[in-house]
Design a protein around this motif. Structure first.
Motif, PDB file in Angstrom:
ATOM      1  N   GLU A  91      -7.024  -2.368 -11.439  1.00  0.00           N
ATOM      2  CA  GLU A  91      -6.772  -3.330 -10.356  1.00  0.00           C
ATOM      3  C   GLU A  91      -5.290  -3.567 -10.109  1.00  0.00           C
ATOM      4  N   LEU A  92      -4.436  -3.061 -10.992  1.00  0.00           N
ATOM      5  CA  LEU A  92      -3.018  -3.428 -10.914  1.00  0.00           C
ATOM      6  C   LEU A  92      -2.435  -3.338  -9.507  1.00  0.00           C
ATOM      7  N   GLY A  93      -2.574  -2.158  -8.894  1.00  0.00           N
ATOM      8  CA  GLY A  93      -1.988  -1.948  -7.578  1.00  0.00           C
ATOM      9  C   GLY A  93      -2.506  -2.960  -6.570  1.00  0.00           C
ATOM     10  N   ALA A  94      -3.812  -3.210  -6.640  1.00  0.00           N
ATOM     11  CA  ALA A  94      -4.437  -4.108  -5.673  1.00  0.00           C
ATOM     12  C   ALA A  94      -3.958  -5.545  -5.872  1.00  0.00           C
ATOM     13  N   ILE A  95      -3.770  -5.958  -7.125  1.00  0.00           N
ATOM     14  CA  ILE A  95      -3.305  -7.324  -7.388  1.00  0.00           C
ATOM     15  C   ILE A  95      -1.898  -7.505  -6.828  1.00  0.00           C
ATOM     16  N   VAL A 112       1.145  -9.044   0.176  1.00  0.00           N
ATOM     17  CA  VAL A 112       0.665  -9.244   1.544  1.00  0.00           C
ATOM     18  C   VAL A 112       0.620 -10.732   1.892  1.00  0.00           C
ATOM     19  N   PHE A 113       0.156 -11.552   0.951  1.00  0.00           N
ATOM     20  CA  PHE A 113       0.093 -12.995   1.219  1.00  0.00           C
ATOM     21  C   PHE A 113       1.501 -13.581   1.379  1.00  0.00           C
ATOM     22  N   ILE A 114       2.408 -13.189   0.508  1.00  0.00           N
ATOM     23  CA  ILE A 114       3.783 -13.707   0.635  1.00  0.00           C
ATOM     24  C   ILE A 114       4.365 -13.310   1.989  1.00  0.00           C
ATOM     25  N   PHE A 115       4.152 -12.064   2.365  1.00  0.00           N
ATOM     26  CA  PHE A 115       4.682 -11.554   3.630  1.00  0.00           C
ATOM     27  C   PHE A 115       4.184 -12.386   4.812  1.00  0.00           C
ATOM     28  N   LEU A 141     -10.283   6.392  -8.976  1.00  0.00           N
ATOM     29  CA  LEU A 141      -9.819   7.766  -8.829  1.00  0.00           C
ATOM     30  C   LEU A 141     -10.789   8.535  -7.940  1.00  0.00           C
ATOM     31  N   LEU A 142     -10.224   9.337  -7.017  1.00  0.00           N
ATOM     32  CA  LEU A 142     -11.069  10.126  -6.115  1.00  0.00           C
ATOM     33  C   LEU A 142     -11.930  11.115  -6.892  1.00  0.00           C
ATOM     34  N   THR A 143     -11.504  11.444  -8.096  1.00  0.00           N
ATOM     35  CA  THR A 143     -12.240  12.406  -8.901  1.00  0.00           C
ATOM     36  C   THR A 143     -13.364  11.762  -9.710  1.00  0.00           C
ATOM     37  N   GLY A 144     -13.491  10.430  -9.624  1.00  0.00           N
ATOM     38  CA  GLY A 144     -14.605   9.752 -10.279  1.00  0.00           C
ATOM     39  C   GLY A 144     -14.313   9.334 -11.706  1.00  0.00           C
ATOM     40  N   GLY A 145     -15.219   8.502 -12.236  1.00  0.00           N
ATOM     41  CA  GLY A 145     -15.130   8.117 -13.636  1.00  0.00           C
ATOM     42  C   GLY A 145     -14.200   6.970 -13.942  1.00  0.00           C
ATOM     43  N   TYR A 146     -13.509   6.448 -12.939  1.00  0.00           N
ATOM     44  CA  TYR A 146     -12.546   5.401 -13.211  1.00  0.00           C
ATOM     45  C   TYR A 146     -12.369   4.542 -11.965  1.00  0.00           C
ATOM     46  N   GLY A 147     -12.397   3.230 -12.126  1.00  0.00           N
ATOM     47  CA  GLY A 147     -12.211   2.356 -10.975  1.00  0.00           C
ATOM     48  C   GLY A 147     -12.718   0.960 -11.257  1.00  0.00           C
ATOM     49  N   SER A 148     -12.573   0.100 -10.257  1.00  0.00           N
ATOM     50  CA  SER A 148     -12.929  -1.287 -10.454  1.00  0.00           C
ATOM     51  C   SER A 148     -13.457  -1.888  -9.157  1.00  0.00           C
ATOM     52  N   VAL A 149     -14.560  -2.610  -9.258  1.00  0.00           N
ATOM     53  CA  VAL A 149     -15.127  -3.258  -8.083  1.00  0.00           C
ATOM     54  C   VAL A 149     -14.202  -4.386  -7.621  1.00  0.00           C
ATOM     55  N   VAL A 150     -13.644  -5.126  -8.581  1.00  0.00           N
ATOM     56  CA  VAL A 150     -12.723  -6.208  -8.218  1.00  0.00           C
ATOM     57  C   VAL A 150     -11.520  -5.624  -7.475  1.00  0.00           C
ATOM     58  N   GLY A 151     -11.026  -4.487  -7.957  1.00  0.00           N
ATOM     59  CA  GLY A 151      -9.916  -3.814  -7.286  1.00  0.00           C
ATOM     60  C   GLY A 151     -10.282  -3.450  -5.858  1.00  0.00           C
ATOM     61  N   ALA A 152     -11.476  -2.878  -5.672  1.00  0.00           N
ATOM     62  CA  ALA A 152     -11.917  -2.498  -4.327  1.00  0.00           C
ATOM     63  C   ALA A 152     -12.023  -3.728  -3.431  1.00  0.00           C
ATOM     64  N   ALA A 153     -12.503  -4.846  -4.000  1.00  0.00           N
ATOM     65  CA  ALA A 153     -12.620  -6.077  -3.215  1.00  0.00           C
ATOM     66  C   ALA A 153     -11.239  -6.563  -2.788  1.00  0.00           C
ATOM     67  N   LEU A 154     -10.272  -6.467  -3.686  1.00  0.00           N
ATOM     68  CA  LEU A 154      -8.902  -6.860  -3.330  1.00  0.00           C
ATOM     69  C   LEU A 154      -8.334  -5.910  -2.276  1.00  0.00           C
ATOM     70  N   GLY A 155      -8.669  -4.626  -2.414  1.00  0.00           N
ATOM     71  CA  GLY A 155      -8.250  -3.656  -1.398  1.00  0.00           C
ATOM     72  C   GLY A 155      -8.772  -4.069  -0.034  1.00  0.00           C
ATOM     73  N   ALA A 156     -10.035  -4.496   0.001  1.00  0.00           N
ATOM     74  CA  ALA A 156     -10.640  -4.941   1.254  1.00  0.00           C
ATOM     75  C   ALA A 156      -9.959  -6.208   1.766  1.00  0.00           C
ATOM     76  N   PHE A 212       0.807   5.245  -1.051  1.00  0.00           N
ATOM     77  CA  PHE A 212       1.371   4.551  -2.212  1.00  0.00           C
ATOM     78  C   PHE A 212       0.314   4.351  -3.300  1.00  0.00           C
ATOM     79  N   ALA A 213      -0.893   3.967  -2.875  1.00  0.00           N
ATOM     80  CA  ALA A 213      -1.957   3.685  -3.843  1.00  0.00           C
ATOM     81  C   ALA A 213      -2.289   4.933  -4.643  1.00  0.00           C
ATOM     82  N   VAL A 214      -2.399   6.068  -3.953  1.00  0.00           N
ATOM     83  CA  VAL A 214      -2.791   7.291  -4.654  1.00  0.00           C
ATOM     84  C   VAL A 214      -1.712   7.708  -5.654  1.00  0.00           C
ATOM     85  N   ILE A 215      -0.444   7.559  -5.233  1.00  0.00           N
ATOM     86  CA  ILE A 215       0.642   7.922  -6.146  1.00  0.00           C
ATOM     87  C   ILE A 215       0.614   7.028  -7.384  1.00  0.00           C
ATOM     88  N   LEU A 216       0.433   5.726  -7.168  1.00  0.00           N
ATOM     89  CA  LEU A 216       0.383   4.787  -8.289  1.00  0.00           C
ATOM     90  C   LEU A 216      -0.787   5.101  -9.219  1.00  0.00           C
TER      91      LEU A 216
END
Lengths: 377, 263
Positions: free
Chosen positions: A32-36, A42-45, A316-331, A361-365
């Motif tokens: 979730e790091l990137g999304a947090i 985004v909120f500060i901006f 990760l686009l390749t699967g096996g790693y990720g977070s629902v909370v992260g995806a929610a923050l992405g949304a 940026f997200a993919v690089i991170l």
């Protein structure tokens, strides 16, 4: 025997070539790091540049929350599926298809709306299962299989209403849904009295004129937002806290290794395709009940927006790693930026530029984070 | 050391496996007894992989019979073989690097904790057991949440072996566990094999490295072109003889003399 038997037994407690990892670095290694960071930025901006535009009063918050919730619903499905190692490019078409299915059954056939909704859910989840079945049985990349369904479903979504009603937008669902017991589950609002109370103590404004004079401007939380939050909590719990969640990670991490230890990989993948279809149908139903109409072009490009939200969320686009909370923050980032640009008076086409840049940026991170986790160099 | 008076746990008799017109196995006999390390040697293409896949329930033999603790068995899936007590550790497919050690260790057999009607994975038990089992194998984990990707190749094999032992394997099949490892890590894995054998588990150690086999093996069976060339006890066979049997004779002797020693 003796020379190999004992020498290596006393493994050192500390390996001088492993550096201690700092607590900070450990905290950083999470999907979730990137999304947090992105959410805070985004909120500060927007607080700085659109703080006085009404973006953060009750109505403004409702506005971007609703848009974020829409992204969230489809991102949750896409996230679970991506962690299980697959994609679904047919999500957008599925949204259009599901909406049209409800409209045709409820308006053209004049069947009760609750039957239309339940039939549509059954139909769409079955199509999701078919997607999954084809992917696991043929071993083809899900990219290709669901790309096929992107066109097949969109084609039907335009064809049937034209054939039957000679138009591609079908209205009149609001009238049909009048008094229905299931429709408010998707188009209603909850916590109305709470907002009445908030208005009575002056926290939120009330209408000053018109038929609704005296009522609060925001009169409840839309079911769309409730669905989004429930889906996020349920999916996150399943993924991180249950046996099935472990199977989802395993199926996406290495399907063959998972099969060898008895994980029913095919079943897991098919179920995730069905869940993605379910989420798309929830989205479509909320939209159709709220707008009172279904259009053949609904849901266009939604599959990519879902995938981008998921990737920003650290999967990760390749699967096996990720977070629902992260995806929610992405949304949430999506929703806030899309509406925020409007509040800040910026040309809305720049939203797409933003999408592309943040995706990169997200993919690089993420690639960097994965290297840390797996110790690749 | 190995107890040759015991009856075999698994006995494979005259196994044949055909894939269409290809005869991958053409009469293989093999057995494992409790507490022994039985090495299966063979060059690439000798049929080692097909044979262990037959033993672990992935393939069904075309001909021949499999006896498990004296009873005739017919495994329909790897799951069946696992339930019976035959655990297989595959070379590259043992672990999923992105998942934590705990998640890998329990994969497929996660401990369940019920809270009301809901079933959750019992992480406190899972983590504690994982740490303990890894410590027994001589690996001190930093944390059970550590991704398997951060472990070395030898440590990954050890996690897989510890998992099999913990879940009650009677026979442990190791598919070339040392082929991708360095010297030190190989020694670690071989000593793990030794430790496992002493608990009474029968170990099937597949390798094409004669020196690794001789370091821990009690018996040696050589597979060549889909057939077993016979089984030798420890001390009855020299490394050179094993090497020759694997490679199939004369040519190899000439090659080796030109290279100056056993490869």
């Amino acid at each position: 025997m003796a020379e190999t038997g004992q020498g290596a037994v006393a493994a050192p407690v500390k390996d001088e070539r492993v550096k201690e990892t700092s607590a900070l670095r450990k905290a950083l290694i999470r999907p979730e790091l990137g999304a947090i960071v992105g959410t805070i930025a985004v909120f500060i901006f927007f607080i700085l540049f659109a703080g006085d535009s009404g973006m953060f009063n009750a109505q403004g918050i409702l506005n971007w929350s609703t848009v974020s919730a829409q992204f969230m619903i489809i991102a949750v499905g896409a996230c679970m599926l991506m962690i299980a190692g697959e994609f679904d490019l047919s999500v957008g078409s599925m949204i259009g298809f599901a909406g049209m299915s409800i409209a045709l059954i409820a308006v053209t056939l004049q069947w009760p709306v609750w039957i239309a909704i339940l039939l549509t859910f059954a139909l769409c989840v079955a199509i999701g299962a078919l997607n999954g079945f084809i992917v696991v049985k043929t071993g083809l990349p899900s990219f290709i299989v669901t790309l096929a369904f992107l066109f097949i479903l969109r084609g039907f979504t335009i064809f049937f209403p034209q054939l039957i009603e000679r138009q591609t937008i079908i209205g009149g669902i609001s009238d049909a849904a009048e008094g229905d017991w299931l429709a408010p589950m998707f188009g209603g609002k909850i916590a109305g009295p709470f907002f009445d109370w908030l208005a009575s103590i002056g926290v939120i404004d009330v209408f000053e004129r018109g038929t609704r004079a005296g009522q609060p401007i925001v009169d409840g939380i839309p079911m769309l937002i409730v669905w989004a939050l429930v889906l996020v909590v349920v999916a996150h719990t399943i993924l991180t806290r249950t046996q099935f969640g472990n199977w989802i990670f395993a199926a996406g991490g290495d399907a063959q290794a998972a099969r060898y230890v008895g994980v029913p990989v095919n079943r897991v993948k098919i179920l995730m395709f069905m869940f993605t279809a379910f989420c798309a149908t929830v989205f479509a139903t909320c939209q159709v009940i709220e707008f009172g109409s279904a259009g053949a072009d609904r849901g266009l490009l939604k599959e990519f927006e879902a995938i981008i939200a998921v990737v920003i969320g650290g999967a990760l686009l390749t699967g096996g790693y990720g977070s629902v909370v992260g995806a929610a923050l992405g949304a949430l980032i999506f929703g806030v930026v899309q509406q925020g640009l409007f509040f800040a008076g910026v040309e809305s086409s720049l939203f797409r530029v933003f999408l592309g840049v943040i995706l990169l940026f997200a993919v690089i991170l993420n690639t960097y984070i994965r290297r840390i986790i797996t110790g690749e160099r | 050391m190995a107890s040759f008076d015991h009856n075999p746990i698994v006995e494979m008799k005259g196994i044949e496996k055909h894939f269409g017109p290809i005869i991958a196995l053409n009469g293989v006999s093999f057995d494992v007894r409790p507490g022994e390390c039985h090495c299966l040697l063979g060059d690439n293409g000798a049929g080692k992989s097909t044979f262990i896949k037959t033993m672990s329930g992935v393939h069904k033999p075309t001909k021949g019979e499999i006896l498990f603790e004296g009873r005739r068995m017919n495994f329909d899936s790897p799951r069946d073989a696992m339930e019976a007590g035959i655990a297989t550790v595959y070379q590259d497919l043992a672990m999923i690097p992105l998942m934590s050690v705990t998640r890998n260790f329990w994969m497929g057999r996660e401990p369940i904790k019920k809270i009301g009607p809901m079933k959750f994975m019992d992480f406190s038990t899972a983590n504690a057991v994982t740490m303990e089992e890894m410590r027994k194998m001589g690996i001190n984990l930093r944390s059970p949440d550590q991704a398997v990707g951060t472990l070395s190749g030898g440590e990954r094999q050890t996690v897989a072996i510890a998992r099999a032992v913990y879940f009650g394997a009677k026979v442990l099949i190791l598919d070339e566990p040392t082929s991708a490892l360095g010297v030190r890590q190989t020694a670690n894995v071989l000593s793990t094999i030794d430790r496992v054998r002493k608990t009474g588990i029968g170990v099937v150690f597949i390798t094409h490295n004669v020196r690794h086999a001789l370091a821990v093996g009690d018996r040696f069976t050589v597979l060549n072109r889909g057939r077993t060339l016979g089984t030798a006890q420890r001390g009855q066979i020299s490394p050179e003889e094993l090497q020759d049997m694997m490679a199939g004779g004369q040519e190899m002797v000439e090659l080796e003399s030109s290279l100056g020693g056993t490869v």
